[in-house]
Structures are given as C-alpha cells and as structure tokens.
Design a protein around this motif. Structure first.
Motif, PDB file in Angstrom:
ATOM      1  N   PHE A   1      12.016  -0.028  13.388  1.00 29.47           N
ATOM      2  CA  PHE A   1      12.985  -0.743  13.051  1.00 29.47           C
ATOM      3  C   PHE A   1      13.477  -1.934  13.231  1.00 29.47           C
ATOM      4  O   PHE A   1      13.376  -3.001  12.989  1.00 29.47           O
ATOM      5  CB  PHE A   1      14.791   0.117  13.030  1.00 29.47           C
ATOM      6  CG  PHE A   1      14.565   1.223  12.269  1.00 29.47           C
ATOM      7  CD1 PHE A   1      13.960   1.886  11.272  1.00 29.47           C
ATOM      8  CD2 PHE A   1      15.509   2.426  12.816  1.00 29.47           C
ATOM      9  CE1 PHE A   1      14.627   2.572  10.561  1.00 29.47           C
ATOM     10  CE2 PHE A   1      15.743   3.008  12.118  1.00 29.47           C
ATOM     11  CZ  PHE A   1      15.389   3.909  10.803  1.00 29.47           C
ATOM     12  N   THR A   2      12.129  -2.054  14.792  1.00 28.05           N
ATOM     13  CA  THR A   2      11.460  -3.349  14.436  1.00 28.05           C
ATOM     14  C   THR A   2      10.322  -4.041  14.700  1.00 28.05           C
ATOM     15  O   THR A   2      10.468  -5.303  14.710  1.00 28.05           O
ATOM     16  CB  THR A   2      11.979  -3.408  16.848  1.00 28.05           C
ATOM     17  OG1 THR A   2       9.848  -2.866  17.045  1.00 28.05           O
ATOM     18  CG2 THR A   2      13.191  -2.691  16.981  1.00 28.05           C
ATOM     19  N   GLY A   3      10.089  -3.786  13.770  1.00 28.31           N
ATOM     20  CA  GLY A   3       8.485  -3.503  12.929  1.00 28.31           C
ATOM     21  C   GLY A   3       7.423  -3.454  13.984  1.00 28.31           C
ATOM     22  O   GLY A   3       6.555  -3.178  13.736  1.00 28.31           O
ATOM     23  N   LEU A   4       7.401  -2.334  14.714  1.00 30.56           N
ATOM     24  CA  LEU A   4       6.292  -1.923  15.809  1.00 30.56           C
ATOM     25  C   LEU A   4       6.158   0.034  14.597  1.00 30.56           C
ATOM     26  O   LEU A   4       6.773   0.302  14.224  1.00 30.56           O
ATOM     27  CB  LEU A   4       7.225  -1.802  17.001  1.00 30.56           C
ATOM     28  CG  LEU A   4       7.403  -2.577  18.308  1.00 30.56           C
ATOM     29  CD1 LEU A   4       7.429  -1.950  19.656  1.00 30.56           C
ATOM     30  CD2 LEU A   4       6.140  -4.015  18.020  1.00 30.56           C
ATOM     31  N   ARG A   5       4.744  -0.135  15.789  1.00 33.92           N
ATOM     32  CA  ARG A   5       4.159   1.298  14.776  1.00 33.92           C
ATOM     33  C   ARG A   5       4.206   2.269  15.995  1.00 33.92           C
ATOM     34  O   ARG A   5       4.621   2.106  17.468  1.00 33.92           O
ATOM     35  CB  ARG A   5       2.725   0.862  14.585  1.00 33.92           C
ATOM     36  CG  ARG A   5       2.628  -0.048  13.653  1.00 33.92           C
ATOM     37  CD  ARG A   5       1.188  -0.027  13.311  1.00 33.92           C
ATOM     38  NE  ARG A   5       1.038  -0.215  11.948  1.00 33.92           N
ATOM     39  CZ  ARG A   5      -0.214  -0.832  11.185  1.00 33.92           C
ATOM     40  NH1 ARG A   5      -1.774  -0.080  11.819  1.00 33.92           N
ATOM     41  NH2 ARG A   5      -0.868  -0.955   9.830  1.00 33.92           N
TER      42      ARG A   5
ATOM     43  N   GLY B   1       7.954  -1.304  10.700  1.00 39.18           N
ATOM     44  CA  GLY B   1       7.403  -0.806  11.454  1.00 39.18           C
ATOM     45  C   GLY B   1       5.800   1.117  11.052  1.00 39.18           C
ATOM     46  O   GLY B   1       7.191   1.756  10.769  1.00 39.18           O
ATOM     47  N   GLY B   2       4.889   1.284  10.649  1.00 40.17           N
ATOM     48  CA  GLY B   2       4.119   2.019   9.966  1.00 40.17           C
ATOM     49  C   GLY B   2       4.576   3.465  11.541  1.00 40.17           C
ATOM     50  O   GLY B   2       4.446   2.909  12.749  1.00 40.17           O
TER      51      GLY B   2
ATOM     52  N   LEU C   1      -0.199   3.292   5.305  1.00 41.33           N
ATOM     53  CA  LEU C   1       0.145   3.879   4.556  1.00 41.33           C
ATOM     54  C   LEU C   1       1.778   3.716   4.774  1.00 41.33           C
ATOM     55  O   LEU C   1       2.850   3.184   3.428  1.00 41.33           O
ATOM     56  CB  LEU C   1       0.084   5.432   4.181  1.00 41.33           C
ATOM     57  CG  LEU C   1       0.324   5.823   2.977  1.00 41.33           C
ATOM     58  CD1 LEU C   1       0.457   5.075   1.748  1.00 41.33           C
ATOM     59  CD2 LEU C   1       0.035   7.780   2.871  1.00 41.33           C
ATOM     60  N   SER C   2       2.274   4.345   5.804  1.00 38.15           N
ATOM     61  CA  SER C   2       3.965   4.253   5.981  1.00 38.15           C
ATOM     62  C   SER C   2       4.405   2.826   5.779  1.00 38.15           C
ATOM     63  O   SER C   2       5.160   2.458   5.633  1.00 38.15           O
ATOM     64  CB  SER C   2       3.932   4.379   7.664  1.00 38.15           C
ATOM     65  OG  SER C   2       5.477   4.150   7.993  1.00 38.15           O
ATOM     66  N   GLU C   3       3.357   1.546   6.295  1.00 35.89           N
ATOM     67  CA  GLU C   3       4.115  -0.071   6.263  1.00 35.89           C
ATOM     68  C   GLU C   3       3.956   0.045   5.346  1.00 35.89           C
ATOM     69  O   GLU C   3       5.239  -0.921   4.411  1.00 35.89           O
ATOM     70  CB  GLU C   3       3.117  -0.447   7.417  1.00 35.89           C
ATOM     71  CG  GLU C   3       4.141  -0.826   8.795  1.00 35.89           C
ATOM     72  CD  GLU C   3       3.147  -1.441   9.546  1.00 35.89           C
ATOM     73  OE1 GLU C   3       2.333  -2.466   8.929  1.00 35.89           O
ATOM     74  OE2 GLU C   3       3.324  -1.543  10.756  1.00 35.89           O
TER      75      GLU C   3
END
Lengths: 205, 360, 641
Positions: C77-81, C108-109, C159-161
């Motif tokens: 949610f913070t944009g990290l993988r 994030g992914g 893909l997740s991202e």
C-alpha cells in the motif's frame, strides 16, 4: 569439459536423516557445475530428517535440463552412507551395470531397535549388493571418520571414494574446491584428509 | 508324558495380569507385581502397565494374590505346604495366641493399639535378625507407598496403620533385587502376606526364598484405593494429610481419621462404597500365611492380639519377652472365639462373592 | 543459507529452487518479505533474511502466515514491493485476508509464494494450493526449474504492479528443494521510498463493482502472461498425443517421451502460467490433436480448466479424448515421476517402456523383500519429546480413565507413531490441538469422563493456539494444556519465533514466554524439565487429576539438535553389561523395545543393551528407565558448561 560417458549421468546419494546426505549431494552439484556441466540435484528432506531414509538425486548433462527425479533402474552410481539403505535404493534404482559405494556401518531403524524387525547380517547384505551391481565398494567410512575425529565425516569420505572410481568427469580437486566454498578454511584440513582417505579406501576396494 | 506340549499356548504374563486382575478391577495395590520390572508402574495407589511385556514366563501374575485362576483353598493349601505349615482356616495355624503391648514410651500415641508390630520390627533390626524391614508409609499426596526401615527411628516413622493400598511389596521386590544377602522383614495385609508366600514358594524367585526372613501379617478389615479415599475425605471436608486412621473393632461401625485438625469419624458404609472391589474376594482376616499376625484386641483398645504361627515368629516373640520389649498375656478365649467367628464370616462372604462372580 | 546479494550477475551458480525464488525477489526490488516457516518453503525467507542487511530490506519471520501476508500488503500500500512465503497449509491460514485483499487491490508489487508438498514429504496433507488462485481470482505462476523460479519472481512483481493485485507463485517440494544452475541478473540500484497518501483507502467497498474490476484485472493479467514466454510448446505440428503439463511434471513428461522414443508422436505443452489459462493457446493446441494427457501435481487443476474450456468450444473442436486423473492415467494423489508418465504414455500409445532384465528385477526385489525392513520415523536421539510423551503414556495409563491427547503440528506430531508411544489421538493443523481439546472438555455434562491433554509446541503456541486457549478459558473448558517448549521451530529448521526473542535477521526482538501469556489469561501454569521424568510425571499426573478449567504444564528443554550445535549434551553413556537384565523377566529389553531411542539398541549376540556411540548424543534420560541401573551417564569432559 570432458564428454560424459552417458547422458544424463545419474547419481544417487542416500542414507539416513542426519548423516550429511544433502551436504554430500550439494558438494557434487557445485563441483560439477563449476566444471561446466548442467546439474540438477533433487533433495528429499523435512520430515525425512527425523530418522527416516533420505535420498538426493544428482543428474549431470552437458546441456540438457533434467528434472529432479531419476527414473527407476537407471542410476549410474549409488552412494550410500548406510548399508541397509544401499540395498533399499538398489531395489528401485539399480540395474546390472550400477556401481554401488556404501558405508559398511549400520544405523539401526527404530523398528529394529524395538525388536519388531530384523537387521540383516552384514554378510548377507554385502552379498545381496555385490550380486546385483557391476561393482561394489564396501567401505568402512564411519570407522575411518572416527579416526579423523567425527563420524559425520563419513559423507566426505564417501565423496572421496566416489571421486576415485573414475565414474565422475571431475576429480578430487574440484570436490575440494566445492567443499572450500562451503566450509571455513579452519575446517578444510579435516575435510581434505577425509577426501583423501575416501580415495584410498576406494582404491583398496 | 509331554505335559508341557499339551499346555495351551502361553499367554503373556503381564497380559494376564492386566486382563484378569487389573481390567477386572480386582487389583488391591498390594505391590507384589511392582519393582520386578519397569513395565508395571505405580502412582497414587494405582497399578498400570502401559506397554506389552511380551514374556510368558514372568513372575508378576504368579505373585498376584488376586489372580482369580487358582482355587483359593487349593492355593493356600499348596503354599502352607511349601512353607512347612498347615492350612487351618478360619484363622490359620496358631502356635500361640497372645494379647499385649509394647511399653516403650516412644511408641505411645504413634503406633496402632499396643505398638507390637513396631516393637518387633525394631527388635529384629536392632539384633540383626533382619537387615531391613519393608513397611508402608504415607507418600505423595498422602497416598501410601512402600519404604524400607533400617532402624527404630525409621520403623517409628512408619508406625500407625494406613488403610490404603500402598504397593509396599514393590519395595520388597526392589530390595530383593539388590546384590546383598541380608534377610528382610515385611509387614503386610493378608493379601500382601499371601503374595509374600507366593514369592517364597516361587521356583524362579530364589532371592525371596533365601532372604525373606520375617513376614508380619496385619488383621484386615478393609483396604481402600488411595485416590478414592482422598476424594472421599475431600468430600467430607477432612483437610490436610492423614496422620493415622483406624477401623475400631465392632460394634463401632466407623472409620477414624486423625489429621492435624484432630479426629474425624466417618460411617463405615461410606468406606465400603469406595473399597477395592477385589477385597470382596478375600477370605483371610488374619494373614494366615505370616510368621506372626497382629491386630486389634477386642474390648482392650490399648492392646494387640498376636497370633504366632511359625517357629520364626515364636522365636521373635520369645526374644521380645526376654528383653522386656513386650508385655504379654495369653489371649482371652472369648476374644479368640469372636475373632474366629469374624474370620469365618469373612471367609463365607468371600466364597459367596466368588461364586456370584463365577456365575455372572 | 547465504547472502544472495553476493552472487555475480551473469555467472551461473548452483541455487536451490527456494534460493532462486529469493534471488528473483531481490532482483525485483522486494523491500519487505515475511513468512512463517514450513517445509518446503522455509529456505526462501531464510536466504532473504541472510541477504537483508546487504540489500537494506526488511525481512521477518512472522507469528503466522496471515500476519506475514498482511505485513506484505501494508508495504504494498506504500508502493513498495513485498512478498509472503509459506507452505500450502499457510495459504489456508491467510485465506480470509487473500479473499479481501483481492477486492481491495494492491499498489506495490506483491507476491504470495506457496510451496506445496505433493507426496506429503514433510506435511500433514498434500493439499493443492493452486485453488486459491481460482478462488480469489488471482494470477498463478508455476515454475518448473530453479532458473524459472528466479525469472518468474521478477515477472510476478511486474505483473502485480501492472494489474494492481496480488500474484500467486506456486512451487512444490521437488522444485523448492532442487538445486540447479541459475544465472542471476542484476540487483536494482534503488527502491522507492514508502509513502501512503492518506487520501487513499484500501478496502472492499462497494464490493460488487470492485469484484467486477478484479475480474478485469485477472483478464488483463491473462493477456500479459500469455506474452511472457512461460508457456511453451515442443513437438510436432499435429501430435498424436498432446501432453499438457506444469512444474516438474513438464520435465518428467519430456523425459518420459524421450525414453519411450515417441518424440515424433507426442507434443508437450508446458504451462508456466496456469491461472487464468491461456485460452487462445490451448484452443490452438486442442485443435491440433485428438488425444490429450494432463501431467500435474496433485489435483486436476489444469485438467478440469481445460475440459471446461473444451466444453465451451466442443462444436468447433470436435471429439477429443482426454487422459489424466479422471481416467486414472495419472494418479490423483502423490507425486508424479518420469516412470509414472512413461507408463501413462506407453499405455495410451501402446508402447512398453524399455526396462532392465526382468530376472534382475525379480532377484533384487526378492532380496529387498527378504532383507530390508522399513525405517520408521522417530524422535532424534536426545529429543525432549520422547521424554514428554513417555510421561503422557505413563500418566494416562496409571490414571486409568482412557485419557486422550489432542496433538498439534510440529516434530511432536510424530507422537502418533511408535516413537511417541502412539500417544497422539488427533493431529490436524496448527492450533487444532487445543481447539479440539476445548470441545472435548465441554462434554463433561454429557457423561464424557476421559481426561484430555493437548500438546502444542512453543512456536505453534504463538501461531494459532492462543485463540483456542482463550476460548477454552472463557468458556471454562476442562483440559490440560501441555506446551512442548523446545525453544525452536524444530521441524522446519530451527527458525526463531516469539518465544526465542531472536528475529529472522538476528536483530534483537522481544522474547515472549508462554508462561507469562498464560498467567495473564489466568491459566495456572507450571514449568518442568521433561528430562526429569519423575517430576514430569508427578506434575502431569496432578494436572490430569485436577479438574475444571484449563491448566497448563510447560515442558521446557531445548531441542536436542539445537543442543548439539551449542556444544552438545552433558554425558557419555554406557551400559554396564553385568547389571543389564537383557531379555529376562524383570526387564525384557525394556529400554530398546519400549523406550525406542535410536542411540540405545539390543545386541542380540551379547543378549544385552548397548549404546551406539555414533548415534547417542548423551542426554542421559535413559538412565531413568533402566530397572537395574545398568545405564550409566558419565559427565563428558569437554561438555559445555
């Protein structure tokens, strides 16, 4: 890179959980990979560590990627850290041309300890193995390991023996280098001695 | 003859003990099977065997006084014969019958009735007649257990009756397994005295035959399972460890318990409800297979009745008299008659219980 | 494990499947990885933990799998993988979160790695966790080699991202624990700084419209996956038989085809992207053949999906014959192998697989049957569980009320076998021990008089046992809770857990001890050393005899294998041959026959018990079971203080 006599070269390392079976197969894998071969090492552990039989399969090719499971009755060599396990695995993966190297020191299954089953006479076991393989190396690996100070070294001794059989496209130097990548130098002295002792045992067998 | 070949396939000894005695609820925790082997365990007055032993020639079932297989009279006859005495129900062989007490000051208030048992054991130890005496003491959770006394002090620590199965014979078995050769004494209830006779007569128990020098029997009214007794006492609000307990002779009809808080009396019927079911089959009030048997003396609370049964028993009594350790007088004829009647009644009840059990 | 950041990009290295998964995550720039240990997944997080300091990322062993995935979602949610890894059972533990996360979506992914265990090599079940992808409508990747593990992990994060949702990567034991040559790629130069814009909220409302979006994400994933190159066909244009396979089974199928010499007749479609299925690709290959064999482990996941697709297109495809789990050509249980697939191919194509001289096979089989006994699993030499279950056996026997032991997951699950004296009456999943016990303990009013013990390990205690214990305490159930505290997650390789206080990366954590937790819950609790058999039996007996409420006994003694690493056990053991009673009445091989420690055996020739010095670790426990005092423990000179 030496051409392989057979492709894939399929090797099995077996024994009982806790004998250092995974380490032995990993050394083989690293050494063969460093020599330029494709290697797939399939390991079985987990619950099997708790006193049960364990087996690693090492598959060597020049190019082709192999799956981690050797088909039945097609192992080129079988290295066993325990004599009963050698015969157990021979039953599934053996054929008249297989070379068998086994430690001669039994580890009794709990069911044998409990008196529910019988461990065969070593002479019977040795005969059953030698009659059903191309060559049997029946080696006092644990006994030799004890002279080096630790029974766990039986696995490295067996590797040394395997290296001396001429079955591998690599020699003791590659295995030593692979061990060196896994152990600190302080432990390499005894590992080198174990490799050398194994080679001596195989040469004398 | 080939008699052995005609026998049915041997059942494991421990399996028989488990199925025919313990599972049937007959076990009275005498301890005869304990201490022989590690398969049989004892905790809180209960005997159990969690694992199969697998042997068919073990001693455990042979020593069990509750083994329902042998016919009781035939068994006792055979044992008396083996021990060189005679089977004479209802109170067994009696060479001499006394009533009396031990005057020693250190026994007063501790021992049951006249303190005779404690004094005799103490004397036998002091004079080297036996090296150790196996007695019953209060152990964990107040549950009785076997212990060994080597001197007067240890005998006194065990003084006073504990009416609960304590597995004391397990301690005797352990003592007999030790690599020493001093004779041993044991004090026990009639079931334990029967078991001791089984030990002495057993062909594969040479240590018992050689070393069991003195068997002192106690008259027995009732034996109680430790766990159930603890439960009953808790239910009745009896607090703390039991220091001493007693079934005073009829017509009292009560069970007396002494704790730190003093004396409590419980109606005997409550105790009958929890007693070992196996006790119902016991025909023996006075421990007929002992060297000498000791119990209460009717109408004389401070005295014991003593039945001397064997030469060994007689010699010990004689020695105690000589040393002034016991004050004795011949047992009153009337009290002997009552004792015989009570013993006859117990025999009859046991015979009836056995018949009822056999016929479902 | 080793620091995977030290690998040289471009240089082929022998990596385990699990290490390759970890390296792939590092290359993809993972910033947070969390997991709960479980074979065959554990080495993924172990190698990430060993790389965490060099990579500058956060790696943790979590208290359970649900917490692990939730932590990963937070980072996403913070944009990290971020990623969470687990064995198949763990997927069930976080299933509730998965089925909501998939609706909320992610940023994030984020990758969920499940390492399944076909053949149940080290598990209580062989559940096929691929169904989570279908259930939660998530993309599913199935690598077949360690090299593909790495490549697919890199792809999975991308893909997740791209779709804004969780991606599932499914390994299996035979892959996770296979080592092969892998060529690592470069590591990222930097990773984003985490930030969560407070105006953004991640949740599932309104659910139905979001569900529709989620399906669109899945369709989008399908399009991306079909171009990723993980699905590949090798074989003739119009094969007599098409094998559709995934994971290791694809390799087995290729080998079986070669060994049978039918490469010209059989086509092999290897699927690496198995949910959603690549419909266009499948329809093309279905049209090219009349016969299809499925090769996958364990359940007919692809098989059923392809058949459903076929049903939709049957009019244009015409009649096909399908072989697989449904027809018995592949087993619906256990592992596949080159042999199983050679036999299936041979059966379908009428070819006998070449084999060795039947006389040899017969002779060896006879020798094996005559000479080779099975080898039972057992507690290790010195294992405290042997002593603990010994106490349970003894105490429940003497208690005499047919007491039961509700077991749980860990090494001590082996108590269902003779090594634990068959003193586990039920074993299911993490935390089920006290749960089942809680129900039993409520049946007193209905005439259920059997005492109930439940056993949980220290790691299991924190993982999933607590809610059951709280429930039992609240509702006043009646049982004995035994915490088998060996200060390790022993079964899976000694990972730290809340009770050890250490963390995955060696950073100091807060040590939580079960007794403090239990006391806070009001559960009476006693700590005993199981090596002290007398004390353990007394304490356990008292606990069993007491009634009403939950009462706990913590049997605390460090795992024997951990002790071996800490300098070993204190004694050198021997058997006094003069004192040993052997087979006679009074013993009858009690120590070897009943106690069953691998280090203590019966020498038939001598008729006496003996210590095997190669096996015995010197814990000294067996001195307490010998009726003759023949087993001797001499303090070892070099023993650790």
């Amino acid at each position: 890179m030496k051409a392989l006599d057979q492709e894939p070269l399929d090797l099995i390392v077996t024994g009982v959980g806790g004998q250092g079976n995974v380490l032995a197969s990993q050394v083989l894998g690293r050494a063969l990979l460093a020599a330029g071969y494709q290697v797939t090492v399939g390991e079985t552990y987990g619950l099997s560590q708790r006193g049960g039989p364990v087996m690693s399969m090492v598959r060597v090719t020049q190019e082709k990627v192999m799956g981690p499971v050797i088909p039945a009755h097609s192992a080129a060599a079988l290295v066993s850290l325990e004599p009963l396990e050698a015969l157990r695995v021979l039953g599934t993966y053996g054929h008249p041309g297989v070379v068998v190297l086994t430690n001669d020191r039994p580890l009794l299954p709990l069911n044998v300890i409990a008196g529910a089953d019988r461990y065969p006479e070593l002479a019977e076991l040795k005969q059953a193995l030698s009659e059903n393989c191309a060559k049997l190396y029946w080696l006092p690996a644990t006994e030799t390991a004890l002279t080096l100070g630790n029974p766990i070294l039986a696995n490295v001794i067996m590797l040394g023996a395997l290296g001396a059989t001429g079955l591998l496209p690599i020699g003791a130097g590659e295995m030593e280098a692979a061990l060196g990548a896994m152990f600190p130098e302080s432990k390499m002295g005894v590992n080198r001695r174990a490799l050398a002792k194994g080679a001596e045992l195989a040469a004398a067998a | 003859m080939g008699a052995a070949a005609e026998l049915p396939a041997a059942e494991a000894c421990l399996d028989r003990l488990l199925s025919q005695v313990i599972a049937e609820g007959l076990c009275v925790a005498c301890g005869a099977c304990l201490g022989l082997c590690p398969h049989l365990i004892f905790l809180d007055g209960r005997v159990a065997a969690p694992d199969a032993c697998g042997l068919s020639e073990g001693r455990c079932i042979d020593l069990c006084p509750l083994d329902p297989a042998p016919e009781p009279a035939a068994r006792r006859q055979r044992l008396h014969q083996a021990l060189g005495s005679s089977y004479l129900p209802p109170i067994g062989p009696v060479q001499q019958a006394w009533q009396g007490r031990a005057p020693a000051a250190d026994l007063q208030g501790k021992a049951q009735y006249g303190g005779v048992v404690s004094e005799l054991l103490s004397l036998a130890l002091e004079e080297g007649l036996v090296g150790e005496a196996v007695v019953t003491v209060a152990g964990q959770r107040g549950a009785p257990q076997g212990a060994r006394a080597r001197n007067r002090q240890e005998v006194l620590a065990a003084a006073g009756s504990i009416y609960a199965g304590g597995g004391a014979l397990g301690e005797l078995n352990r003592a007999l397994a030790e690599p020493t050769d001093h004779p041993l004494a044991v004090v026990g209830l009639p079931c334990q005295v029967l078991a001791a006779a089984n030990m002495k007569a057993h062909p594969r128990y040479p240590a018992a035959a050689q070393r069991l020098g003195l068997v002192v029997g106690l008259f027995c009214t009732m034996n109680l399972p430790a766990r159930a007794l603890r439960g009953l006492l808790k239910e009745e609000g009896v607090q703390g460890p039991v220091l001493k307990s007693d079934f005073p002779p009829p017509p009292a009809g009560v069970f007396q318990v002494w704790t730190q808080a003093g004396l409590r009396e419980l109606p005997i019927a409550k105790l009958r409800d929890i007693r070992f079911p196996g006790c119902a089959f016991c025909p023996d009030l006075t421990a007929e297979l002992a060297d000498l048997s000791v119990g209460a003396c009717e109408g004389r609370p401070g005295l014991n009745t003593i039945l001397v049964r064997t030469p060994a028993g007689a010699a010990l009594i004689e020695r105690a008299r000589e040393r002034g350790r016991l004050e004795l007088e011949p047992a009153a004829a009337e009290s002997m008659a009552h004792l015989k009647q009570a013993a006859e009644n117990k025999r009859a009840r046991a015979a009836q219980a056995r018949t009822e059990r056999q016929h479902g | 494990m080793a620091d995977l950041t030290k690998l040289t990009p471009g240089q082929r290295t022998l990596l385990q499947g699990n290490e390759a998964i970890a390296r792939g995550a590092l290359e993809a720039g993972v910033s947070l990885a969390a997991a709960y240990p479980g074979n065959p997944s554990s080495e993924i997080l172990e190698s990430l933990a060993d790389s965490a300091a060099s990579a500058g990322i956060y790696v943790e062993w979590s208290a359970n799998e649900k917490v692990a995935l939730e932590a990963a979602a937070g980072a996403s949610f913070t944009g990290l993988r971020a990623m969470a890894s687990m064995k198949q059972n763990g997927v069930n533990v976080c299933q509730d979160f998965i089925c909501n996360l998939t609706i909320s979506g992610t940023k994030g992914g984020i990758v969920l790695v499940t390492a399944d265990d076909p053949g149940s090599i080290s598990s209580t079940n062989e559940q096929d966790a691929r169904f989570i992808a279908k259930l939660a409508e998530l993309p599913l990747l199935e690598p077949s080699t360690p090299a593909e593990c790495l490549a697919m992990m890199r792809f999975a994060f991308e893909l997740s991202e791209q779709i804004g949702n969780l991606v599932v990567l499914r390994s299996i034991s035979r892959l996770s624990h296979t080592r092969a040559g892998v060529t690592p790629g470069p590591l990222p130069a930097s990773r984003p700084r985490p930030y969560w814009d407070p105006k953004v909220a991640w949740h599932t409302l309104p659910t139905v419209p979001r569900h529709r979006v989620m399906l669109e994400k899945l369709a989008q994933a399908g399009r991306i996956m079909s171009a990723a190159g993980f699905n590949a066909y090798r074989g003739p244009e119009r094969p007599e038989l098409l094998v559709i396979a995934s994971a290791s089974s694809a390799l087995y199928a290729g080998e079986a085809r070669d060994r049978l010499g039918v490469a010209s007749r059989v086509g092999l479609l290897k699927l690496g992207c198995t949910w959603p299925l690549d419909e266009a690709l499948l329809l093309k290959h279905l049209a090219s053949t009349e016969q299809i064999l499925f090769a996958e482990e364990v359940d007919p996941f692809i098989e059923d999906g392809v058949k459903a697709l076929y049903a939709q297109h049957a009019p244009e495809l015409g009649v096909k014959r399908f072989f697989g789990a449904a027809t018995g050509h592949t087993p619906p249980v256990g592992e596949l192998s080159p042999d199983v697939l050679a036999s299936a191919l041979g059966q379908i194509l009428g070819r006998e697989p070449a084999t060795v001289d039947p006389a040899y096979l017969e002779r060896v089989a006879e020798r094996v049957a005559a000479l080779v006994p099975p080898r039972e699993f057992g507690f290790c030499p010195g294992c405290p569980h042997r002593a603990s279950f010994w106490a349970m056996k003894q105490v429940l026997a003497v208690d005499g009320r047919d007491g039961l032991v509700s077991g749980d997951i860990g090494c001590y699950s082996l108590a269902m076998l003779p090594t634990g004296f068959k003193r586990a009456n039920a074993v299911h999943c993490m935390g089920s021990g006290p749960g089942v016990a809680g129900g039993l303990g409520q049946l007193r009013g209905q005439g259920f008089t059997q005492p109930v013990i439940t056993t949980v390990g220290d790691s299991t205690f924190f993982h999933a046992a607590l809610p059951a214990i709280i429930n039992a305490r609240w509702n006043r159930s009646d049982f004995v809770l035994v915490v088998l505290d060996n200060s390790a997650t022993a079964m899976t390789g000694f990972q730290p857990h809340p009770g050890t206080g250490q963390t995955a990366t060696g950073r100091e954590g807060t040590q939580l001890d079960p007794e403090t937790v239990l006391k806070a819950l009001g559960v009476p609790c006693q700590v005993v050393d199981p090596y002290d058999m007398q004390a353990t039996q007394q304490a356990l007996y008292d606990a069993v005899q007491a009634s009403g409420g939950v009462r706990a006994l913590i049997l605390r003694r460090v795992c024997a294998l951990v002790q071996n690493k800490r300098g070993g056990h204190p004694y050198t053991m021997s058997v006094d041959q003069d004192k040993c009673r052997g087979q006679d009445c009074g013993c009858h091989r009690f120590c070897s026959r009943v106690f069953r420690c691998p280090g203590l055996f019966f020498d038939e020739a001598a008729g006496k018990a003996m210590i095997d010095p190669v096996v015995c670790v010197g814990c000294g426990v067996c001195t307490q079971i010998c009726p003759a005092g023949a087993i001797q423990a001499e303090p070892r000179k070099e023993a650790a203080a």
